[in-house]
Design a protein around this motif. Sequence first.
Motif, PDB file in Angstrom:
ATOM      1  N   TYR A 153      18.138 -67.269  49.484  1.00 32.20           N
ATOM      2  CA  TYR A 153      19.298 -66.428  49.820  1.00 32.20           C
ATOM      3  C   TYR A 153      19.269 -65.148  48.984  1.00 32.20           C
ATOM      4  N   VAL A 154      19.023 -65.289  47.706  1.00 33.63           N
ATOM      5  CA  VAL A 154      18.997 -64.128  46.810  1.00 33.63           C
ATOM      6  C   VAL A 154      17.846 -63.194  47.181  1.00 33.63           C
ATOM      7  N   GLU A 155      16.686 -63.755  47.508  1.00 34.34           N
ATOM      8  CA  GLU A 155      15.539 -62.912  47.901  1.00 34.34           C
ATOM      9  C   GLU A 155      15.855 -62.108  49.161  1.00 34.34           C
ATOM     10  N   ASN A 156      16.492 -62.763  50.121  1.00 31.61           N
ATOM     11  CA  ASN A 156      16.795 -62.078  51.386  1.00 31.61           C
ATOM     12  C   ASN A 156      17.908 -61.046  51.252  1.00 31.61           C
ATOM     13  N   PHE A 157      18.754 -61.217  50.260  1.00 28.75           N
ATOM     14  CA  PHE A 157      19.853 -60.274  50.045  1.00 28.75           C
ATOM     15  C   PHE A 157      19.352 -58.826  49.912  1.00 28.75           C
ATOM     16  N   TRP A 158      18.148 -58.652  49.350  1.00 23.19           N
ATOM     17  CA  TRP A 158      17.621 -57.299  49.119  1.00 23.19           C
ATOM     18  C   TRP A 158      17.407 -56.535  50.417  1.00 23.19           C
ATOM     19  N   LYS A 159      17.299 -57.262  51.546  1.00 21.15           N
ATOM     20  CA  LYS A 159      17.106 -56.595  52.849  1.00 21.15           C
ATOM     21  C   LYS A 159      18.390 -55.983  53.385  1.00 21.15           C
ATOM     22  N   ILE A 160      19.535 -56.430  52.875  1.00 16.78           N
ATOM     23  CA  ILE A 160      20.807 -56.020  53.479  1.00 16.78           C
ATOM     24  C   ILE A 160      21.726 -55.278  52.510  1.00 16.78           C
ATOM     25  N   ILE A 161      21.171 -54.822  51.402  1.00 15.96           N
ATOM     26  CA  ILE A 161      22.005 -54.029  50.486  1.00 15.96           C
ATOM     27  C   ILE A 161      22.229 -52.635  51.068  1.00 15.96           C
ATOM     28  N   ASN A 162      23.462 -52.206  51.067  1.00 22.66           N
ATOM     29  CA  ASN A 162      23.791 -50.853  51.523  1.00 22.66           C
ATOM     30  C   ASN A 162      23.699 -49.907  50.319  1.00 22.66           C
ATOM     31  N   TRP A 163      22.535 -49.316  50.162  1.00 23.75           N
ATOM     32  CA  TRP A 163      22.295 -48.489  48.973  1.00 23.75           C
ATOM     33  C   TRP A 163      23.111 -47.210  48.968  1.00 23.75           C
ATOM     34  N   GLU A 164      23.486 -46.727  50.155  1.00 26.21           N
ATOM     35  CA  GLU A 164      24.333 -45.521  50.192  1.00 26.21           C
ATOM     36  C   GLU A 164      25.689 -45.824  49.536  1.00 26.21           C
ATOM     37  N   VAL A 165      26.225 -47.007  49.841  1.00 30.37           N
ATOM     38  CA  VAL A 165      27.501 -47.397  49.241  1.00 30.37           C
ATOM     39  C   VAL A 165      27.347 -47.570  47.727  1.00 30.37           C
ATOM     40  N   VAL A 166      26.270 -48.210  47.319  1.00 29.82           N
ATOM     41  CA  VAL A 166      26.043 -48.408  45.879  1.00 29.82           C
ATOM     42  C   VAL A 166      25.909 -47.055  45.176  1.00 29.82           C
ATOM     43  N   ALA A 167      25.164 -46.145  45.803  1.00 27.25           N
ATOM     44  CA  ALA A 167      24.983 -44.812  45.211  1.00 27.25           C
ATOM     45  C   ALA A 167      26.327 -44.078  45.099  1.00 27.25           C
ATOM     46  N   GLY A 168      27.160 -44.230  46.123  1.00 28.38           N
ATOM     47  CA  GLY A 168      28.488 -43.607  46.094  1.00 28.38           C
ATOM     48  C   GLY A 168      29.338 -44.154  44.965  1.00 28.38           C
ATOM     49  N   ARG A 169      29.259 -45.454  44.740  1.00 31.10           N
ATOM     50  CA  ARG A 169      30.032 -46.061  43.644  1.00 31.10           C
ATOM     51  C   ARG A 169      29.522 -45.563  42.286  1.00 31.10           C
ATOM     52  N   LEU A 170      28.218 -45.337  42.210  1.00 33.17           N
ATOM     53  CA  LEU A 170      27.670 -44.849  40.937  1.00 33.17           C
ATOM     54  C   LEU A 170      28.130 -43.427  40.656  1.00 33.17           C
ATOM     55  N   ARG A 171      28.297 -42.651  41.708  1.00 37.06           N
ATOM     56  CA  ARG A 171      28.715 -41.247  41.534  1.00 37.06           C
ATOM     57  C   ARG A 171      30.193 -41.132  41.201  1.00 37.06           C
ATOM     58  N   SER A 172      31.005 -42.063  41.706  1.00 32.09           N
ATOM     59  CA  SER A 172      32.461 -41.895  41.565  1.00 32.09           C
ATOM     60  C   SER A 172      32.969 -42.403  40.220  1.00 32.09           C
TER      61      SER A 172
END
Length: 172
Positions: A153-172
């Motif tokens: 499950y953890v290995e497959n999670f990397w296929k579905i991460i929304n990096w745009e959202v993560v990047a937005g959280r890092l900027r805010s």
Amino acid sequence: MNKLTVKDLPYAYDALEPVISKKIMELHHDKHYAGYVNNFNLALDAGKISSFNYNGAVMHEVFWENMRPAQENNLPPEGMFEDFEKFKAEFSAAAVTVEGSGWAVLWKTEAGLAVGQLEKHNLLGLNGAKPVLVLDVWEHAYYLDYLNDRKSYVENFWKIINWEVVAGRLRS
Ligand code: MN
């Protein structure tokens, strides 16, 4: 404190298949997450603040939003991590080794990024750290699809991460 509302998923229930099945998403969103929201509101009606249910609701909203349909070569924006493979190994290890029910979390702190674990939904005492990427490793999040194989499950999670959202959280 105000009452919480159950927020819709930002995608269809089957949008994360085959990584996470429609059945899991239906149960997870409509029963578990909605249960935290409803139980928080019930406690509020009785004049109590339920940190467990409040944090449970918040963590799930962070989780829904940091996922999207699977993509090939789903990688973070260039430069987000000094060493992405190292981060991936560290976050995965945190997720696989949570004892019992909890979360793997990438925190944004005043001192920089930090990988950690949350037992249950315990968000207390974080001194302003903000979760930018979270993975639910309670059994309800994966057992129907993966049985006791949390590692897959953890290995497959990397296929579905929304990096745009993560990047937005890092900027805010
Ligand atoms: Mn959950």
